[in-house]
Design an enzyme around this catalytic site. Structure first.
Site, short mmCIF file in Angstrom:
data_model
loop_
_atom_site.label_atom_id
_atom_site.label_comp_id
_atom_site.label_asym_id
_atom_site.label_seq_id
_atom_site.Cartn_x
_atom_site.Cartn_y
_atom_site.Cartn_z
N LYS A 69 0.84 -1.20 0.00
CA LYS A 69 0.00 0.00 0.00
C LYS A 69 0.88 1.26 0.00
CE LYS A 69 -3.84 -2.45 2.10
NZ LYS A 69 -4.57 -2.85 3.30
N GLN B 270 -4.62 -1.25 9.35
CA GLN B 270 -4.54 -2.59 8.78
C GLN B 270 -5.19 -3.60 9.71
OE1 GLN B 270 -3.26 -3.37 5.67
NE2 GLN B 270 -4.03 -5.42 6.06
N ASP C 222 -11.01 2.99 3.55
CA ASP C 222 -11.45 1.61 3.37
C ASP C 222 -12.97 1.50 3.19
OD1 ASP C 222 -9.33 -0.19 3.26
OD2 ASP C 222 -8.99 -0.10 5.43
#
Ligand code: NDP
Length: 282
Positions: free
Chosen positions: A51, A95, A118
């Site tokens: 990422k 995460q 997200d």
């Protein structure tokens, strides 16, 4: 046809890189993505590195905040709130999974909805289901983009989504519904999974079990999207679909690796850019 997610993702990232250069000149700063990881789970560390690499490639600013496994929930929430308040931070990602002593839902709820790249915050989930403008979860968004790039017709087709998690299965079904597919959601209690799958024009599998889908479960000519990520005992990365037997009968199929995974990361970049534009136009 093998749907080359890696190549499609690369093409999109190149376009985003140019877009980011133009946006940075226009607004006098770059989009900024903060990525937070707690602990040293090897798979999570590898995702986080990918990422960050993609975010650097696209020309973003950002910070990788690496916290020890022993970080308390309160400490993590405090760090998230700090990022929420920083004007120059556009996107915040924590995460998952988190260590067991931290409640993931509290963490998701703590991220400011307008910075939730997200798309996991309850406000963003609700907006998705209410057809309001929102941040769409990256994996389902990446799959819709892959289907469109591969020329798979969606309207009026029967899509079967195997898996009903909040981050993949459910939002995937909603996005397919928005494209006018008729959608069946299957799960661990589904009876006659094979016959349901065989009826799918588009079969999307997000279970996390190798060899879950074999050739006898696939309609000839169907588009098969393999979301699963599994490690075999000899360390090989495989999906949920038995690629060897299914590829010859599928009309189109995504490989693992090189299918959905790169698209998920690319959609994270796209979401960050969209948040950046929205925050600058408030
Ligand atoms: P979850 O474990 O949250 O969900 C798995 C789903 O599979 C559940 O809904 C479960 O049903 C269902 N399931 C389990 N066993 C069966 C079965 N025998 N038959 C039918 N359905 C079954 O996983 P996620 O959704 O988070 O992830 C799924 C997979 O996708 C994982 O391998 C994950 O690593 C991968 N993934 C890949 C991403 C990428 O970018 N490529 C991104 C995110 C995830 P029930 O609800 O009844 O328990």
């Amino acid at each position: 046809m093998i749907i080359n997610g890696k190549q499609i993702a690369q093409n999109l990232k190149e376009q985003m890189r140019e877009q980011v250069a133009a946006l940075s000149a226009q607004y006098g700063r770059k989009p900024c993505l903060n990525v937070i990881i707690v602990g040293e789970n090897p798979a999570s560390l590898s995702y986080v590195k990918s990422k960050i690499k993609a975010s650097e490639y696209c020309g973003f600013d950002g910070e990788l905040i690496q916290l020890p496994e022993t970080t308390t929930q309160d400490e993590l929430l405090r760090i998230i709130r700090e990022s929420n308040e920083k004007d120059n931070v556009d996107g915040i990602l924590v995460q998952l999974p988190l260590p067991k002593h931290i409640n993931e839902q509290y963490v998701i709820n703590a991220i400011a909805p307008e910075k939730d790249v997200d798309g996991f915050h309850p406000t963003n989930v609700a907006k998705l289901w209410l057809n309001q403008q929102t941040i769409v979860p990256c994996t389902p968004l990446g799959i819709i983009t892959l289907l469109e790039h591969s020329g798979t017709p969606l309207e009026g087709r029967h899509a079967v989504v195997v898996g009903r998690s909040n981050i993949v299965g459910k939002p995937m079904a909603k996005l397919l519904l928005d494209k006018n597919c008729s959608v069946t959601i299957a799960h661990s209690r589904t009876a006659n999974l094979a016959s349901i799958c065989r009826d799918a024009d588009i079969l999307i599998v997000a279970v996390g079990r190798p060899q879950m889908i074999t050739a006898d479960m696939v309609k000839p000519g169907a588009t098969v999207i393999d979301v699963g990520i599994n490690r075999t005992s000899d360390g090989k990365l495989v999906g949920d679909v038995d690629f060897e037997s299914v590829a010859p009968i599928a009309g189109a199929i995504t490989p693992v690796p090189g299918g959905v995974g790169p698209m998920t990361i690319t959609m994270l970049m796209q979401n960050t850019i969209e948040i950046f534009i929205q925050r600058n136009n408030k």
